[in-house]
Design a protein around this motif. Structure first.
Motif, PDB file in Angstrom:
ATOM      1  N   ARG A 265       0.836  -1.216   0.000  1.00 24.10           N
ATOM      2  CA  ARG A 265       0.000   0.000   0.000  1.00 24.10           C
ATOM      3  C   ARG A 265       0.865   1.258   0.000  1.00 24.10           C
ATOM      4  NH1 ARG A 265      -4.481  -2.493   3.847  1.00 24.10           N
ATOM      5  NH2 ARG A 265      -5.892  -3.171   2.224  1.00 24.10           N
TER       6      ARG A 265
ATOM      7  N   ARG B 163      -7.817  19.552   7.362  1.00 26.17           N
ATOM      8  CA  ARG B 163      -8.081  18.108   7.194  1.00 26.17           C
ATOM      9  C   ARG B 163      -8.429  17.758   5.756  1.00 26.17           C
ATOM     10  NH1 ARG B 163     -11.656  15.488  11.915  1.00 26.17           N
ATOM     11  NH2 ARG B 163     -13.176  15.519  10.265  1.00 26.17           N
TER      12      ARG B 163
ATOM     13  N   ARG C 246      -6.416  15.243   3.121  1.00 30.35           N
ATOM     14  CA  ARG C 246      -7.058  14.144   2.387  1.00 30.35           C
ATOM     15  C   ARG C 246      -6.772  14.261   0.906  1.00 30.35           C
ATOM     16  NH1 ARG C 246     -11.986  15.191   4.516  1.00 30.35           N
ATOM     17  NH2 ARG C 246     -12.912  15.310   2.460  1.00 30.35           N
ATOM     18  N   GLN C 247      -6.864  15.480   0.376  1.00 25.53           N
ATOM     19  CA  GLN C 247      -6.593  15.675  -1.055  1.00 25.53           C
ATOM     20  C   GLN C 247      -5.158  15.282  -1.397  1.00 25.53           C
ATOM     21  OE1 GLN C 247      -7.646  19.852  -1.350  1.00 25.53           O
ATOM     22  NE2 GLN C 247      -9.351  19.359  -2.711  1.00 25.53           N
TER      23      GLN C 247
ATOM     24  N   ARG D 166      -3.390  13.061  -0.309  1.00 28.36           N
ATOM     25  CA  ARG D 166      -3.166  11.610  -0.415  1.00 28.36           C
ATOM     26  C   ARG D 166      -3.180  11.152  -1.861  1.00 28.36           C
ATOM     27  NH1 ARG D 166      -6.572   8.837   4.347  1.00 28.36           N
ATOM     28  NH2 ARG D 166      -6.868   7.342   2.681  1.00 28.36           N
ATOM     29  N   ASP D 167      -3.879  11.898  -2.720  1.00 24.63           N
ATOM     30  CA  ASP D 167      -3.934  11.516  -4.129  1.00 24.63           C
ATOM     31  C   ASP D 167      -2.784  12.102  -4.941  1.00 24.63           C
ATOM     32  OD1 ASP D 167      -6.195  10.165  -3.541  1.00 24.63           O
ATOM     33  OD2 ASP D 167      -7.589  11.624  -4.386  1.00 24.63           O
TER      34      ASP D 167
ATOM     35  N   ASP E 168      -8.759  -1.613   0.275  1.00 23.22           N
ATOM     36  CA  ASP E 168      -8.197  -0.665  -0.688  1.00 23.22           C
ATOM     37  C   ASP E 168      -9.264   0.242  -1.276  1.00 23.22           C
ATOM     38  OD1 ASP E 168      -5.191  -1.181  -1.202  1.00 23.22           O
ATOM     39  OD2 ASP E 168      -6.102  -3.137  -0.901  1.00 23.22           O
TER      40      ASP E 168
ATOM     41  N   ILE F 185      -9.801   2.849   1.255  1.00 21.11           N
ATOM     42  CA  ILE F 185      -8.648   3.758   1.324  1.00 21.11           C
ATOM     43  C   ILE F 185      -8.691   4.722   0.144  1.00 21.11           C
ATOM     44  CG2 ILE F 185      -6.134   3.903   1.136  1.00 21.11           C
ATOM     45  CD1 ILE F 185      -6.003   1.193   2.584  1.00 21.11           C
TER      46      ILE F 185
ATOM     47  N   ASN G 122     -11.010   7.516   0.155  1.00 16.02           N
ATOM     48  CA  ASN G 122     -10.576   8.638   0.975  1.00 16.02           C
ATOM     49  C   ASN G 122     -11.687   9.101   1.907  1.00 16.02           C
ATOM     50  OD1 ASN G 122      -8.317  10.066   1.441  1.00 16.02           O
ATOM     51  ND2 ASN G 122      -8.265  11.071  -0.554  1.00 16.02           N
ATOM     52  N   PRO G 123     -12.210   8.210   2.759  1.00 18.83           N
ATOM     53  CA  PRO G 123     -13.343   8.615   3.579  1.00 18.83           C
ATOM     54  C   PRO G 123     -13.004   9.846   4.395  1.00 18.83           C
ATOM     55  CG  PRO G 123     -12.407   6.556   4.384  1.00 18.83           C
ATOM     56  CD  PRO G 123     -11.714   6.888   3.108  1.00 18.83           C
TER      57      PRO G 123
END
Lengths: 935, 342
Positions: A282, A801, A805-806, A808-809, B266, B269, B272-273
């Motif tokens: 991951r 926050r 989260r954004q 992460r992409d 996955d 994940i 993206n909760p």
């Protein structure tokens, strides 16, 4: 903390506590007695259940609804004790003797699997797990949980053994269902597959292919069930079906994660290793940019090197896992990747990468066997472009031979009375063909209608004449349509199948007139709809109170249907559908409107005007294949899928450019800049401001041709939109930065930042944030702290926050952000290491990480963080005092699967600026090396 | 008193000539139809705001229109903002019911992300926060349900639909439970799935369709527990994950999903909760702080001997983190002590 240091106690809280004291009546002993009996029963009748150790009450179990849930069975009065109360009651009972006595209070038949398992546990009798079915094993697992705090573990069935037995039974359940539905001789193919599995020489992946319904999944199910019984040799099955929500063809690590998790479920002894492998996979997967929205999110991405490295790491990691599995727990591992056409539909890049990764795995691990199963031939577009599997074994699954077809039909009709004769069956087979799905569907028709038609010469002749008259497969589906129980809905299938979805309104407004249906008070659209809803062989529910024709059947039937009903009728239905759906403003309706507009050959301008991105999901799947020419290109572009080379050659310049961008972006994400460049140079011409310039510049930059990259980017600036201009400026900035010219780089980045301040880029865009982070980094390099501090304060305000989260992409931008803002906001550091892990790709990175771990560790941390399973805990606790221990840890693990651990450490040490500085430096090192392509 | 009532009282209290002058010209004058009283209009706004979970937004709006600091303070007070002193701990940035330490009369330590997440999901940003996952290896995930129920009860909403996946052995059983608990029609389900529901995704399609007819003023919060447990069949787990993704992308209308004991899937994940609570082991210090506050509370409530009982103190001497059964036992002891008055 003293009472005076604490916050004052609020009067409301005091009042609440006093009320609690008043309200809390101890549960009386009679109720406990009922609870005790209920705790060892699966279900019980509250009126008749006998309490343990007390006299029964006239009304039965008191306050039963507070303790129990009702259970929907034919005997609706049955109840089940709530798990929490059950656990508390068992704990209160305390000993097996007491539980046994409670159980004896209510003797009787034990019909449910759960009750049988409760009996076993309470009585302490031995269980042979191998003899238990899936339901019993599941019940045992659940029951074991209830007794977990009441009886010593040593007196309970071993949880991991039961879990593994259940996992295997659960794995086999769908196979058994498939095979039970009808499996007939596929001896030759089975033999070939078995030999493929057990051949001592390794093998490349095998491609099993054939049209829909020919029995690919059933064949694999039969193979697995047969091989599961093989004595002596141990084989681990890993069925991977692309229908599952966790699998994403664009994120290949998800396939490996799924494989590891399935194996761990079956072999709990692999759990520790598996967890570490999954985490590592991951962390690597997180390094792929997720969003489809662009390709240049990250100036420090060295695409080619980065992605090649990630892919190689993925292979190494999964290779290590299978190596360990095959060294001790299995002789073979069989991975079957079913419904592979779903990946092929996404384009050759996605499918190609998957094939390449699994091919590499089977090459490294000769006892791993991989089967790709799908509808499309291996040399069909999707695989042929990359010549991925030259010389690999393949099995084409054709329709059954006549004997097998008869056998399958006979199995299907074994309960029909009177039984059809051999000759009658033969006549049906010769009429409908030998595709197993066709035979099963034909069998269902005869099951519904009975075999009486065969008894009457005229009916029989009529049936068979029809069958013989049209032997094409489409006819079979037509036969099903015509066999609808309700004759009045037959026109809804022919020509109604032109539409994909049906509702009463669609029947009324779109289909009734062209289908020749006269609606009235005695025949309403709702009546027809209700009849159609019962035809489970043809329709399935969709999400709009409606039905949809099953896509697989519709795909087979549509071409012949249009021929048979005439193009004029088809056009009329299409036009009516457009008029109908246009009235609704929701994605599914818009998708249907666009689908019918495309079928009518509508031009791109009008289609663009009606386009709604939310309709995308409803147009994926077979829709592009049903269209031709410009309409097909238009839809492919909107769906972000790529078409084969023949289709690309005929595309307009605009369509070609958009397809080229999608293809090049995917190649870049897979680490292949040369192929990306080749895709972009299929044509020389460029439209003004074309996105092709951006990608071409990026590909050249990655290939080290900075002059070419710059020249192309500058060309792209002419006629570019503001947003595209900002992108190109950032690219020019990163080229200059890579050339170690930060002052020139800053000029470009600053211009991009200014531009983003004046354009509306949407809430979800990261363009302005990227420009900001680039400027902050360049100002740091130039030593302009005053301006940098201003921009940094601005950036810190943007990191909330949602932004985390954004990020992460956008993995590289995440690193860049951690490198610039990590000390001021350690939450960024923590989130970045949790998501991306830490990597060791150079001596500098290793040194930075050693320093970071050494600095951050403090005494007592072992109590506060979860120690990584793969590391020696005695070594870990020394890393603060002994730098060599930190070095040893980093060297041993190479950073693999340390993300969570590092995240925990940063969290507990968040106030410690010096350790945050070290982790920030690690990220800076990573970014710098990426910028300079030094990996 | 509910929050809505509290709000009514504050507005009524300030609805004198001054507040009329401040509120009406600035905010409401232009939109007051003939014959509508200001009180009626405000009541309507409160009602609408409650329907859409936006009482805090309404308060913010009223604050902007009316600069009176006293009015602001009282609005804050009735919304629970800044009332941390009223709870055993309290963080002061959200209504106090999210910081309740004894939800449903059970001790709940820590869980800050969960509390913040619930606030986002139920009040602050319910439009964008449709999915929450609670995961991790430490015990205490299912236990979080007590806070969810407590907060939902405080807000006066429909109680959550709770499904313990350990009691679900097939997709068909899952479908039936959802149909029951959401009050849908079994007849319609059986029209579509004539024998049993095997394919979870088709059932989910159907449920998405049904959700469009859910009353707009109703909010369904579905809590699935134990999704990560091995005893949950794979097809059931995949169906729940698929459903969670549909809540997250808002295909499901008026449905919010909370996954307690969620696997690290996955798909989840990548989705993206917006809210993800990773349950970490309860630390000794956390429980000690909690007990210290409970001692204060008992003392204030008149307990002459409010000190922590010996069995609880003894458990606190054990090595932390505690194993699941020891933690359960400690919780039981604390609850028993809490419930027992002097």
């Amino acid at each position: 903390m003293s009472a005076t240091e604490r916050e004052a106690v609020h009067p409301d809280a005091v009042a609440a506590l006093k009320k609690l004291w008043q309200d809390t009546a101890e549960i009386d002993e009679t109720r406990w007695a009922y609870r005790a009996s209920a705790a060892v029963l699966d279900l019980f009748d509250p009126k008749s259940v006998q309490p343990f150790g007390a006299q029964p009450l006239d009304g039965g179990y008191p306050d039963v609804d507070e303790d129990c849930e009702p259970v929907a069975t034919r005997e609706t009065s049955l109840r089940r004790l709530l798990p929490e109360i059950r656990e508390e009651t068992l704990h209160r009972l305390g000993s097996r003797e007491q539980m046994r006595a409670a159980l004896d209070q209510n003797p009787g038949p034990r019909p449910s699997a759960m009750q049988r398992m409760l009996d076993h546990i309470v009585r302490g009798s031995d269980l042979e797990f191998e003899t238990l079915d899936r339901d019993a094993l599941r019940a045992l697992l659940v029951a074991r949980r209830w007794f977990g705090s009441a009886l010593p573990s040593s007196e309970l069935p071993n949880e991991s053994v039961v879990a593994a037995a259940f996992a295997r039974a659960d794995l086999m359940a769908p196979w058994m269902h498939l095979v039970a539905d009808g499996f007939v001789n596929r001896g030759r193919q089975l033999k070939k597959l078995k030999s493929f599995i057990w051949d001592e020489a390794g093998s490349r992946p095998l491609m099993l292919y054939g049209i829909g319904g020919v029995g690919k999944s059933t064949l694999l199910a039969k193979l697995a069930l047969d091989e599961a019984k093989t004595n002596g040799k141990r084989i681990v099955f890993v069925p991977i079906d692309l229908d599952r929500p966790n699998l994403n063809p664009h994120r290949p690590h998800t396939f490996f994660v799924e494989a590891v998790q399935q194996i761990v479920r079956q072999l709990p002894s692999m759990a520790g290793h598996g967890a570490s492998i999954v985490q590592h996979l991951r962390e690597l997967g997180a390094r792929y940019a997720v969003s489809d929205g662009g390709y240049d999110y990250e100036s420090s991405r060295s695409y080619e090197n980065d992605y090649e490295w990630i892919q190689q790491q993925l292979i190494d990691v999964i290779d290590a896992f299978f190596g360990s599995l095959l060294a001790s727990d299995a002789d073979r591992a069989l991975l079957t990747i079913d419904t592979f056409e779903e990946a092929q539909l996404e384009g050759s890049e996605a499918a190609g990468l998957l094939v390449r990764l699994f091919d590499a795995l089977s090459e490294k691990q000769p006892r791993v066997r991989v089967v790709f199963s799908g509808r499309v031939r291996p040399d069909a577009p999707g695989l042929v472009e990359d010549q991925l599997l030259p010389g690999a074994p393949a099995i084409l699954l054709r329709s059954l031979d006549t004997r097998s077809a008869l056998s399958l039909l006979r199995k299907q009709l074994k309960d029909v009375d009177p039984k059809p004769t051999h000759d009658q069956l033969g006549e049906v087979v010769s009429a409908v063909g030998r595709n197993p799905m066709c035979l099963k569907l034909a069998g269902r028709i005869i099951q519904q209608d009975g075999t009486r038609a065969f008894l009457d010469d005229a009916d029989r002749k009529k049936l068979l004449e029809h069958l013989r008259a049209e032997k094409i497969q489409a006819f079979l589906f037509g036969r099903i349509l015509d066999h609808f129980k309700s004759k009045r809905i037959r026109p809804l299938a022919r020509p109604g199948l032109i539409v994909r979805r049906i509702s009463p309104d669609v029947i009324r407004e779109v289909l009734a007139e062209p289908c020749g249906i006269t609606l009235s008070n005695s025949l309403t659209a709702e009546d027809l709809y209700d009849d159609l809803a019962k035809e489970r062989t043809m329709v399935e529910p969709d999400g709009t109170h409606g039905l949809r024709y099953r896509p697989d059947l519709r795909r087979e039937l549509l071409p012949d249907l249009i021929e048979s009903v005439g193009r004029e009728t088809a056009r009329e239905i299409d036009q009516r559908a457009v008029d109908h759906y246009r009235r609704f403003d929701e994605p599914r309706a818009r998708a249907e409107e666009i689908y019918h507009l495309l079928r009518l050959g509508t031009d791109a301008k009008l289609l663009d005007a009606r386009w709604d991105p939310r309709a995308r999901d409803f147009l994926r799947g077979s829709a592009p294949d049903e269209l031709e020419g410009a309409q097909r290109h238009w839809l492919a572009r909107k769906l972000n899928i790529t078409l084969d080379s023949a289709s690309r050659q005929t595309a307009s310049q605009d369509d070609w450019e958009r397809m080229a961008v999608v293809r090049a972006e995917r190649y870049l994400k897979r680490g292949d800049a040369e192929k990306a460049l080749a895709a972009l140079r299929e044509r020389i011409d460029r439209s003004p401001g074309s996105e092709v310039y951006q990608l071409e510049s990026e590909a050249l930059r990655i290939l080290g041709d900075f002059d070419g990259a710059q020249e192309t980017a500058l060309k792209g600036l002419e006629g570019a939109s503001d947003e595209a201009r900002a992108e190109l400026l950032l690219k020019l900035s990163s080229i200059r930065e890579a050339e170690n010219k930060p002052d020139e780089a800053l000029q470009f980045a600053d211009e991009a930042l200014t531009l983003t301040e004046h354009i509306d880029i949407g809430d979800d865009s990261m363009l302005d944030f990227r420009a900001l982070i680039n400027c902050i980094r360049l100002l740091r390099k130039l030593g302009d702290d005053d301006k940098r501090n201003v921009l940094r304060a601005r950036a810190l305000k943007l990191v909330d926050r949602k932004r985390l989260r954004q990020l992460r992409d956008f993995p590289k931008l995440f690193e860049e952000t951690a490198a610039e803002l990590g000390v001021e906001n350690p939450a960024v550091l923590e989130a970045a290491v949790r998501r991306l892990g830490v990597q060791v790709r150079s001596d500098q990175q290793e040194a930075a990480l050693v320093d970071a771990f050494h600095t951050i560790w403090q005494d007592g941390f072992e109590q506060k963080v979860q120690m990584p399973k793969a590391l020696d805990p005695n070594l870990v606790v020394k890393i603060g005092a002994d730098k060599q221990a930190a070095e040893e840890i980093i060297r041993q693990s190479k950073g693999a699967a340390l993300g969570k651990f590092a995240g925990d450490l940063i969290k507990v040490a968040s106030a410690d600026t010096s350790s945050a500085t070290r982790f920030r430096d690690y990220f800076r090192e990573s970014v710098e090396q990426g910028l300079k392509r030094q990996y | 008193m509910s929050r809505k009532d509290c709000l009514r009282q504050v507005i009524a209290k300030y609805l004198n000539a001054d507040i009329r002058r401040m509120v009406v010209p600035g905010a409401l004058e232009d939109v007051l139809p003939d014959g509508t009283t200001l009180e009626g209009l405000i009541e309507k706004r409160i009602h609408e705001a409650d329907q859409s979970f936006s009482l805090p937004n309404l308060c913010e709006e009223m604050k902007q229109k009316n600069p009176n600091p006293a009015f602001h303070n009282e609005l804050d007070a009735c919304m629970g903002v800044g009332m941390s002193a009223g709870t055993l701990t309290g963080v002061g940035s959200r209504p106090r019911w999210y910081d309740e330490q004894l939800p449903m009369r059970r001790p709940l330590f820590d869980r800050d992300e969960l509390r913040a997440g619930l606030y986002d999901m139920l009040e602050r940003d319910p439009v964008n926060t449709r999915l929450m996952t609670v995961r991790g290896e430490a015990p205490g995930k299912s236990y979080c349900a007590c806070l969810i129920k407590h907060v939902i009860g405080e807000l006066g909403l429909e109680q959550p639909v709770e499904i313990d996946l350990l009691s679900i052995d097939s997709v068909d059983r899952l479908a039936t439970r959802l149909i029951d608990l959401l009050g849908l029609s079994h007849a319609q389900l059986r029209d579509r799935f004539s024998t049993e529901v095997r394919e979870g995704k088709y059932f989910n399609d159907w449920l998405v369709g049904q959700s469009r007819s859910f009353a707009a003023d109703k909010r369904w919060v579905i809590v699935f527990d134990h999704l990560a447990k091995t005893a949950v069949p794979q097809d059931v787990a995949n169906t729940v994950i698929d459903l969670a993704l549909r809540a997250e992308d808002r295909s499901l209308t008026n449905v919010w999903i909370i996954l307690l004991d969620s696997p690290e899937s996955d798909a989840l994940i990548d989705a993206n909760p917006p809210v993800e609570e990773v349950v970490s082991p309860i630390q000794q210090a956390t429980i000690q702080a909690f007990l210290a506050r409970l001692v204060d509370l008992r003392r204030a409530a008149g307990d002459p001997n409010p000190e922590v009982p010996d069995p609880i103190s003894a458990t606190l001497q054990e090595p932390f983190p505690l194993a699941t059964n020891r933690l359960q036992s400690l919780r039981r002891d604390i609850v028993r002590w809490m419930r027992t008055g002097p």
